[in-house]
Design an enzyme around this catalytic site. Structure first.
Site, PDB file in Angstrom:
ATOM      1  N   SER A   1      74.685  -4.615   1.708  1.00 34.58           N
ATOM      2  CA  SER A   1      75.932  -5.092   1.118  1.00 34.58           C
ATOM      3  C   SER A   1      77.081  -5.065   2.136  1.00 34.58           C
ATOM      4  O   SER A   1      77.061  -4.278   3.089  1.00 34.58           O
ATOM      5  CB  SER A   1      76.298  -4.216  -0.077  1.00 34.58           C
ATOM      6  OG  SER A   1      76.485  -2.888   0.357  1.00 34.58           O
ATOM      7  N   THR A   2      78.065  -5.889   1.894  1.00 35.99           N
ATOM      8  CA  THR A   2      79.227  -5.943   2.777  1.00 35.99           C
ATOM      9  C   THR A   2      79.972  -4.609   2.745  1.00 35.99           C
ATOM     10  O   THR A   2      80.452  -4.138   3.778  1.00 35.99           O
ATOM     11  CB  THR A   2      80.118  -7.137   2.367  1.00 35.99           C
ATOM     12  OG1 THR A   2      79.359  -8.332   2.621  1.00 35.99           O
ATOM     13  CG2 THR A   2      81.401  -7.196   3.166  1.00 35.99           C
TER      14      THR A   2
ATOM     15  N   GLY B   1      78.124  -2.216   4.925  1.00 35.64           N
ATOM     16  CA  GLY B   1      78.290  -2.696   6.308  1.00 35.64           C
ATOM     17  C   GLY B   1      79.621  -2.262   6.899  1.00 35.64           C
ATOM     18  O   GLY B   1      79.693  -1.784   8.032  1.00 35.64           O
TER      19      GLY B   1
ATOM     20  N   GLU C   1      73.729  -7.792   8.665  1.00 31.47           N
ATOM     21  CA  GLU C   1      73.404  -8.974   7.835  1.00 31.47           C
ATOM     22  C   GLU C   1      73.834  -8.612   6.428  1.00 31.47           C
ATOM     23  O   GLU C   1      73.230  -7.755   5.780  1.00 31.47           O
ATOM     24  CB  GLU C   1      71.900  -9.263   7.856  1.00 31.47           C
ATOM     25  CG  GLU C   1      71.351  -9.673   9.202  1.00 31.47           C
ATOM     26  CD  GLU C   1      71.864 -11.003   9.687  1.00 31.47           C
ATOM     27  OE1 GLU C   1      72.474 -11.749   8.896  1.00 31.47           O
ATOM     28  OE2 GLU C   1      71.665 -11.286  10.879  1.00 31.47           O
TER      29      GLU C   1
ATOM     30  N   CYS D   1      70.169 -13.137  -0.189  1.00 33.45           N
ATOM     31  CA  CYS D   1      71.531 -13.101   0.361  1.00 33.45           C
ATOM     32  C   CYS D   1      72.082 -14.503   0.592  1.00 33.45           C
ATOM     33  O   CYS D   1      73.271 -14.723   0.444  1.00 33.45           O
ATOM     34  CB  CYS D   1      71.551 -12.287   1.644  1.00 33.45           C
ATOM     35  SG  CYS D   1      70.291 -12.818   2.803  1.00 33.45           S
TER      36      CYS D   1
HETATM   37  P1  NAP Z   1      73.176  -1.614   0.034  1.00 37.63           P
HETATM   38  O1  NAP Z   1      73.525  -0.758  -1.093  1.00 37.63           O
HETATM   39  O2  NAP Z   1      74.170  -1.919   1.072  1.00 37.63           O
HETATM   40  O3  NAP Z   1      71.877  -0.930   0.675  1.00 37.63           O
HETATM   41  C1  NAP Z   1      71.227  -1.416   1.824  1.00 37.63           C
HETATM   42  C2  NAP Z   1      70.570  -0.246   2.539  1.00 37.63           C
HETATM   43  O4  NAP Z   1      71.576   0.635   3.034  1.00 37.63           O
HETATM   44  C3  NAP Z   1      69.700   0.602   1.627  1.00 37.63           C
HETATM   45  O5  NAP Z   1      68.599   1.087   2.379  1.00 37.63           O
HETATM   46  C4  NAP Z   1      70.643   1.727   1.249  1.00 37.63           C
HETATM   47  O6  NAP Z   1      70.008   2.897   0.815  1.00 37.63           O
HETATM   48  C5  NAP Z   1      71.355   1.947   2.561  1.00 37.63           C
HETATM   49  N1  NAP Z   1      72.650   2.630   2.454  1.00 37.63           N
HETATM   50  C6  NAP Z   1      73.435   2.813   1.369  1.00 37.63           C
HETATM   51  N2  NAP Z   1      74.556   3.489   1.715  1.00 37.63           N
HETATM   52  C7  NAP Z   1      74.480   3.734   3.044  1.00 37.63           C
HETATM   53  C8  NAP Z   1      75.322   4.372   3.989  1.00 37.63           C
HETATM   54  N3  NAP Z   1      76.492   4.884   3.649  1.00 37.63           N
HETATM   55  N4  NAP Z   1      74.929   4.418   5.284  1.00 37.63           N
HETATM   56  C9  NAP Z   1      73.768   3.877   5.671  1.00 37.63           C
HETATM   57  N5  NAP Z   1      72.915   3.271   4.819  1.00 37.63           N
HETATM   58  C10 NAP Z   1      73.269   3.184   3.528  1.00 37.63           C
HETATM   59  O7  NAP Z   1      72.639  -3.024  -0.424  1.00 37.63           O
HETATM   60  P2  NAP Z   1      71.707  -3.315  -1.637  1.00 37.63           P
HETATM   61  O8  NAP Z   1      72.527  -3.255  -2.855  1.00 37.63           O
HETATM   62  O9  NAP Z   1      70.514  -2.443  -1.549  1.00 37.63           O
HETATM   63  O10 NAP Z   1      71.232  -4.810  -1.284  1.00 37.63           O
HETATM   64  C11 NAP Z   1      71.861  -5.946  -1.733  1.00 37.63           C
HETATM   65  C12 NAP Z   1      72.858  -6.482  -0.711  1.00 37.63           C
HETATM   66  O11 NAP Z   1      72.206  -6.800   0.504  1.00 37.63           O
HETATM   67  C13 NAP Z   1      73.508  -7.770  -1.158  1.00 37.63           C
HETATM   68  O12 NAP Z   1      74.886  -7.728  -0.909  1.00 37.63           O
HETATM   69  C14 NAP Z   1      72.861  -8.828  -0.298  1.00 37.63           C
HETATM   70  O13 NAP Z   1      73.594  -9.993  -0.121  1.00 37.63           O
HETATM   71  C15 NAP Z   1      72.627  -8.089   0.955  1.00 37.63           C
HETATM   72  N6  NAP Z   1      71.566  -8.722   1.712  1.00 37.63           N
HETATM   73  C16 NAP Z   1      71.891  -9.393   2.854  1.00 37.63           C
HETATM   74  C17 NAP Z   1      70.919 -10.035   3.579  1.00 37.63           C
HETATM   75  C18 NAP Z   1      71.236 -10.784   4.846  1.00 37.63           C
HETATM   76  O14 NAP Z   1      70.330 -11.046   5.604  1.00 37.63           O
HETATM   77  N7  NAP Z   1      72.460 -11.132   5.095  1.00 37.63           N
HETATM   78  C19 NAP Z   1      69.599  -9.993   3.153  1.00 37.63           C
HETATM   79  C20 NAP Z   1      69.312  -9.309   1.979  1.00 37.63           C
HETATM   80  C21 NAP Z   1      70.309  -8.663   1.272  1.00 37.63           C
HETATM   81  P3  NAP Z   1      69.554   3.070  -0.714  1.00 37.63           P
HETATM   82  O15 NAP Z   1      69.492   1.725  -1.351  1.00 37.63           O
HETATM   83  O16 NAP Z   1      68.242   3.720  -0.584  1.00 37.63           O
HETATM   84  O17 NAP Z   1      70.559   3.931  -1.370  1.00 37.63           O
END
Ligand code: NAP
Ligand code: MG
Length: 487
Positions: free
Chosen positions: A237-238, A241, A258, A292
């Site tokens: 997620s943004t 990120g 990403e 995404c």
């Molecule tokens: P997320 O909450 O940002 O999680 C992504 C990963 O980061 C997970 O492994 C998560 O762990 C970990 N994480 C969470 N907090 C963290 C922190 N403070 N420091 C380091 N790592 C941390 O995203 P999501 O909700 O799982 O995924 C959906 C998002 O991903 C959407 O916004 C989507 O658009 C984006 N996405 C982007 C792309 C691209 O290529 N641009 C591709 C796919 C998805 P846990 O989940 O285990 O807590």
């Protein structure tokens, strides 16, 4: 549990060993029925430290560091062969864990992983520096060259929507570049990466080259904070990120991001509707909208608006919705109760703020997290349906009158990951492609990504590019060597 699926061990894979880590366990659920399928350790900072030290030792180990590039290439091909041999199991694990239809995981996710490893295997022997002439020194006075050296230990953090594919997008180039990796899959979908770890082990990579650390956001944060990690490659997620960028400001680790998107699909008045309508439907709803680069904002000419919307709704209603492991399913559940609740909250608040519900909008059944393909209509660029990423099967449609306003409408987003354009006019296609603020523009197609084509975001959709030759910029450092020839 389906007894023809052999689940991998629910343990960390560090330095070639399967091990526990941390005091807490995280349950893992099947999103098709909400039942628990296992649990994983929530690894603590000490476990992350162990993994990073193993990856550092793996990086320094001459068995990896000095390996001939074509021997590295052979290892990557061996891994690709093992993925092919285990394709059915990998696809089933992915469908059970993530909920995505086996019709997709078996024909798309798993074969893409094989292609990625094979494509990047070919790069191992093609990564080299250049010989240069200094501009300010006499000709022939110096011997100057650049070396391209692997960046070191890569911390890879991936989300749950394409658990295996997005892991491989990082692993394949990182390993091809000669780096070592500590990867953390999402807590919601750990199993396909664990199965991959078994195959890496079987392929014969030296110990410590590839490590998996299981856990939640706190585990990811420990990887980001670890001083022994040279680079973070993050997909998610943004919001996370941005927090990673704040965390690395003290040591300036390399970072690629990403992130999210709210990508437009533009249907021009002259478009071939037999292509545009199914294309727009797939762009929005495949993988239950959990992509995404999904085309989640549809711009259609006002005079064809109702016809296009009805067409998209019809096409979406023809997708059979069901559990991922049912071979006839075309749309699976969304990943979790929390994600489902969040999607309905966003739909409700969009409607309260003036969007109208064209179709869908309801939960299907009461076991599992199934949502009807949903279309919202708004021409208010402040409505949540226009601005926010829902990450579910929800399409926001907006009519347009004036072609001149189209580009501004499509670019009216903090994101810039992708765009889809449907038109029969060659010049309109190229003009739009040049003006759209997006990392990828698809014209008259909704293409699956390709290992040779760079992928990444403009604006708040990310930093850097994955795939293609461009990705090596992020896994290699350039070193200049300048030697006087003494004349
Ligand atoms: P997320 O909450 O940002 O999680 C992504 C990963 O980061 C997970 O492994 C998560 O762990 C970990 N994480 C969470 N907090 C963290 C922190 N403070 N420091 C380091 N790592 C941390 O995203 P999501 O909700 O799982 O995924 C959906 C998002 O991903 C959407 O916004 C989507 O658009 C984006 N996405 C982007 C792309 C691209 O290529 N641009 C591709 C796919 C998805 P846990 O989940 O285990 O807590
Ligand atoms: Mg998460």
């Amino acid at each position: 549990m389906n007894n023809d699926i052999t689940m991998p061990r629910s343990l960390n894979y560090i330095d070639g060993q399967w091990c526990h880590g941390g005091d807490r366990e995280i349950p893992v659920y099947n999103p098709a029925d909400g039942s628990q399928i296992g649990s994983i350790p929530c690894s603590d900072a000490a476990t992350v430290d162990k993994a990073v030290k193993a990856a550092r030792a793996g990086f320094e180990n001459p068995e990896w560091r000095n390996l001939a590039p074509m021997a590295r290439e052979a290892l990557l091909h061996r891994l690709a062969n093992l993925i092919e041999e285990n394709a059915e199991q990998l696809a089933k694990i992915e469908s059970l864990d993530n909920g995505k239809p086996i019709a997709f995981s078996s024909t798309l996710d798993v074969p893409l992983c094989t292609s990625w490893f094979r494509y990047f295997a070919g790069w191992c022997s093609k990564l080299s520096g250049k010989s240069l002439n200094p501009a300010l020194q006499a000709a022939g006075s110096h011997h100057v060259y650049t070396r391209r050296e692997p960046i070191g230990v890569v911390g890879a953090i991936v989300p749950w929507n394409f658990p295996l594919v997005l892991a491989v997008w990082k692993l394949a180039p990182a390993l091809a570049a000669g780096c070592t990796v500590v990867i953390k899959p999402a807590e919601l979908t750990p199993y396909s990466v664990l199965k991959l770890a078994e195959l890496v082990d079987q392929a014969g990579f030296p110990k410590g080259v590839f490590n998996v650390v299981l856990g939640d956001g706190s585990t990811g944060q420990a990887i980001v904070d670890h001083p022994g990690v040279n680079k973070i490659s993050f997909t998610g997620s943004t919001a996370v990120g941005k927090s990673i960028l704040r965390s690395v400001s003290h040591d300036l680790k390399r970072v690629t991001l990403e992130l999210g998107g709210k990508s437009p699909t533009i249907i021009m008045p002259d478009a071939d509707m037999s292509l545009a309508i199914p294309g727009a439907t797939q762009a929005a709803f495949v993988n239950s909208g959990q992509i995404c680069f999904a085309g989640t904002r549809l711009f259609a000419p006002r005079k064809h608006f109702e016809q296009i919307l009805d067409g998209v709704a019809d096409a979406a209603s023809s997708f059979k919705i069901g559990p991922g492991l049912d071979p006839t399913s075309m749309l699976g559940p969304v990943i979790s109760q929390k994600q489902m609740d969040g999607i309905f909250t966003r739909i409700d608040s969009s409607v309260q703020q003036g969007a109208s519900l064209h179709s869908g909008g309801k939960r299907i059944g009461d076991a599992g997290y199934f949502i009807e393909p949903t279309i919202l209509v708004t021409d208010d660029n402040q409505n949540p349906a226009f601005r926010e990423e829902f990450f579910g099967p929800v399409l926001t449609a907006t009519p347009y009158d004036d072609l001149d306003e189209l580009v501004a409408l499509a670019n009216d987003s903090s994101y810039g990951l992708a765009a889809h354009v449907y038109t029969s006019q060659l010049n309109a296609a190229h003009q739009l492609a040049a003006k759209l603020e997006a990392g990828t523009v698809w014209v008259n197609t909704q293409l699956s990504p390709d290992p040779n084509i760079p992928f990444g975001g403009f604006k708040q959709s990310g930093w850097g590019r994955e795939n293609g030759e461009d990705v090596f910029e992020h896994y290699l450092e350039t070193k200049s060597v300048i030697m006087s020839l003494g004349n």
